[in-house]
Design an enzyme around this catalytic site. Structure first.
Site, short mmCIF file in Angstrom:
data_model
loop_
_atom_site.label_atom_id
_atom_site.label_comp_id
_atom_site.label_asym_id
_atom_site.label_seq_id
_atom_site.Cartn_x
_atom_site.Cartn_y
_atom_site.Cartn_z
N LYS A 126 -7.50 -2.29 3.08
CA LYS A 126 -6.31 -1.26 3.02
C LYS A 126 -6.76 -0.47 4.43
CE LYS A 126 -3.86 2.42 0.56
NZ LYS A 126 -3.71 3.09 -0.67
N ASP A 177 0.76 8.81 -9.99
CA ASP A 177 1.68 7.73 -9.39
C ASP A 177 1.39 6.52 -10.00
OD1 ASP A 177 3.80 7.07 -7.87
OD2 ASP A 177 2.71 6.22 -6.25
#
Length: 370
Positions: free
Chosen positions: A44, A137
């Protein structure tokens, strides 16, 4: 070159990016491999150069929390290195996510499958909460699935610790469809209950095969919640009318969950309703949810290796294999040994079409009575 730069260069050389698999506003995700072993990983790349003071706080938090968390139901951070204006997180490679599985209507879910996915979500989340970390989230897209079927909570970019109960936090967190009403009303002091509302939305979505509370704006989100669960009273949720962004949304009568989740057992509906308690202090915790009778009644949770998965190959999964066993020893005792699949459940499964759509169809097709 100083020692820090040299160590960073050595870590950078250890990993090779191969292809881009996803991109967001602040990050790009690549499939990569470890140079020495060929092990598949996810890399990432977080774009930090344009951020305030040159570094994004969400990137710092994600590294911090993933370094602290080590659990089979939380994604593993393998390494971190910098490159120019980018920070690169090397994560374990995971095959797919729960959103893709939910949307793939060629897959048939059994009640035992849903129980297994929710149990793994709760186990990972209980570990986070026990270590004073809010995820903020949770949604199917952030629940990744490994090759062996293990579900792992991922994307800690919005996570934060909550050790100090008097610390003010932002209410602009959690994707709208999974956001609890206290955040929609601007609450700035909150705790683990915000994540538990999200788990309830995911639980419902697994049964319906479509989002349970999909609002088009923050105001519409509140209306969607209240249409389904009723407008809260002061007795149900003391003090909610004093929250910073409170506005009257209208009076709605609570819909019967039984009318929508027609095939759910009483235990299933009871647990689902506890995720949607308006008063955050009364909403069920991850630990208590794992001890709920739902997880100890038949059918037993499917073993992760036997769960439905996206594959180009025909499934070799048999009806005799679907009623597996998930060990809920942390926390809570182990689930009973698997029982044979009843003939009635086999008959119901044979009538399920792979291309059915719509929340009521899927809710009615699931047999939770065994």
């Amino acid at each position: 070159m100083d020692a820090v730069e040299k160590a960073n260069l050595e870590r950078q050389k250890r990993w090779a990016k191969e292809r881009k698999v996803g991109e967001g506003t602040y990050a790009v995700v690549y499939q990569g491999r470890e140079v020495g072993t060929g092990r598949k990983v996810a890399i990432k790349k977080i774009k930090v150069g344009a951020m305030k003071d040159g570094l994004d706080m969400s990137a710092i938090r994600e590294v911090k929390y993933l370094r602290e968390l080590e659990h089979q139901n939380v994604i593993s951070l393998l390494d971190v290195f910098s490159s120019k204006t980018n920070l690169n997180l090397v994560l374990e490679w995971l095959e797919t996510d729960l959103e893709m599985i939910i949307k793939n209507h060629s897959l048939v879910f059994l009640p035992a499958d849903i129980k297994s996915w929710i149990a793994m979500t709760l186990r990972g989340l209980e570990f986070c909460h026990r270590n004073f970390i809010l995820h903020r989230d949770l949604k199917p897209n952030n629940l990744l699935i490994a090759a062996d079927g293990q579900l792992k909570i991922a994307d800690f970019g919005l996570a934060r610790d909550f050790a100090d109960p008097g610390y003010k936090m932002t209410c602009q967190v959690i994707t709208r469809w999974y956001r609890p009403p206290e955040l929609l009303f601007g609450c700035r002091y909150y705790s683990t209950a915000v994540d538990m509302w999200s788990v309830g939305c995911i639980f419902a979505e697994l049964m319906l095969r479509t989002p349970y509370l999909p609002g088009e704006s923050d105001m519409d989100q509140l209306k969607t919640i209240f249409r389904a669960l009723g407008t809260p009273t002061e007795e149900e949720w003391p003090g909610h009318t004093k929250l910073p962004d409170y506005v009257p949304v209208g009076q709605f009568t609570k819909s019967s969950m039984r009318d929508l989740f027609t095939a759910a057992t009483a235990d299933c509906l009871n647990l689902l309703s506890k995720f949607f308690i308006y008063e955050p202090r009364k909403r069920i915790s991850a630990r208590d949810a794992l001890h709920h009778p739902y997880f100890f009644a038949l059918p037993n949770p499917t073993h992760p290796s036997k769960l439905p998965k996206i594959s180009t190959q025909p499934s070799s999964r048999t009806l005799e294999e679907v009623d597996g066993n998930v060990d809920l020893d942390s926390p809570g005792p182990a689930v009973k040994a698997p029982a044979p699949v009843p003939n009635r459940l086999k008959r119901k499964l044979s009538s399920v079409s792979s291309n059915q759509d719509g929340r009521e169809t899927y809710a009615r097709r699931l047999d939770f009575s065994q």
